[in-house]
Enzyme design. Structure first.
Site, PDB file in Angstrom:
ATOM      1  CE1 TYR A 139     -20.389  26.401  -2.249  1.00 18.96           C
ATOM      2  CE2 TYR A 139     -18.430  26.965  -3.509  1.00 18.96           C
ATOM      3  CZ  TYR A 139     -19.061  26.795  -2.297  1.00 18.96           C
ATOM      4  OH  TYR A 139     -18.366  27.003  -1.133  1.00 18.96           O
ATOM      5  CE  LYS A 164     -18.215  23.154  -1.499  1.00 18.92           C
ATOM      6  NZ  LYS A 164     -16.833  23.473  -1.899  1.00 18.92           N
TER       7      LYS A 164
END
Length: 309
Positions: A139, A164
């Protein structure tokens, strides 16, 4: 090009909240209802105990119970991913719990507070990803911003299936997607991801996390269908009528990223309550009423049953 090793579903992904009862305790029945609602509305996976699930405020016991509930309710129908992160010791403890409970993978959140050089970031994500054989998604946001070299290095780790992005630098994202290619599933994790998804979709992102899906999942699906089929007129209408008006409320206060989801869920009759844990604050009444008007308008103009079977 590194050959893709593991699968991760494309589309809209569900991020349940952490419901709290009147005494401030985790409400397991409400959590189960939230998860079932997302699965019933065909979201592609469940991400449990992540940002919208108030990861920052959960005890170890609450974390385990949330994961166990998600695995039980999902019952193999969709994959379940757990949030892990914080300091490295804490993150490794959570990956061990996730593996014991039987989730399919985890979303690795940024390290706690510290700013690190690229080798340190790579070591953090590598250590967590390699601690189990579960799928992992890295992320990018806040204090975890990668260079292309770091992303290519992490792409060599077979457990890592996705990337992400919650940073929003499109020049950087183009570089990642064009060089790393389909080794990763590319996942839009920007705040209120529907707002930015057309830009991400154009460069190869086919997944996103949808806060809106917790209370208006059919709007999320209608949005994504319009985007993927090129229905620009309907897409523009959804922006004007629903997405941008809600986004304007969301930007009114810090912490509304979570609190506004719970408010929306209460408005549509889902039993999660409006309580959030410190340092977050609940939605103010003026904003709650405004959100209710938008949701009522959305449900009238785009009736759930008339859009999808």
């Amino acid at each position: 090009m590194i050959e893709k090793r593991r699968a991760f579903p494309q589309g809209i992904h569900g991020f349940p909240v952490a419901p709290f009862d009147a005494t401030g305790k985790l409400d397991i029945d409400a959590l189960a209802s939230n998860i079932q609602f997302l699965i019933d509305h065909r979201l592609k996976s469940i991400f449990i105990a992540c940002g919208s699930g108030e990861f920052h405020a959960l005890s170890r016991d609450e974390y385990r119970v949330m994961l166990e509930t998600a695995v039980s309710v999902a019952a193999g129908r969709v994959p379940v991913y757990a949030g892990v992160g914080g300091n490295i010791s804490h993150a490794l403890e959570l990956t061990a719990i996730a593996e014991q409970v039987g989730v399919d993978g985890y979303l690795i959140l940024p390290p706690y507070l510290v700013q690190a050089e690229q080798p340190g970031l790579a070591h953090y994500y590598r250590t967590i990803a390699e601690s189990t054989d579960l799928n992992a998604i890295i992320y990018q946001r806040d204090n975890a911003i990668f260079t292309l070299n770091t992303v290519c290095e992490l792409a060599k780790i077979p457990q890592i299936v996705g990337f992400k992005d919650g940073y929003g630098n499109m020049e950087l994202n183009i570089e990642f997607t064009k060089v790393v290619g389909d080794r990763f599933e590319w996942f839009n994790g920007m705040p209120f991801a529907e707002v930015t998804m057309p830009f991400y979709y154009a460069i190869g992102y086919r997944s996103y996390s949808s806060a809106l899906s917790n209370y208006l999942p059919h709007i999320s699906r209608l949005f994504y269908q319009s985007l993927s089929t090129g229905n620009q007129n309907l897409l523009d209408e959804l922006y004007r009528e629903v997405i941008l008006p809600i986004h304007r409320i969301r930007k009114q206060r810090k912490g509304y990223a979570v609190a506004l989801i719970k408010a929306g869920m209460e408005i549509v009759g889902l039993p999660v309550g409006r309580s959030v844990r410190a340092p977050l604050t609940s939605v103010e009444e003026e904003h709650y009423r405004e959100l209710a008007r938008i949701i009522e308008h959305a449900m009238t103009k785009y009736p759930r049953d008339s859009i999808f079977d």
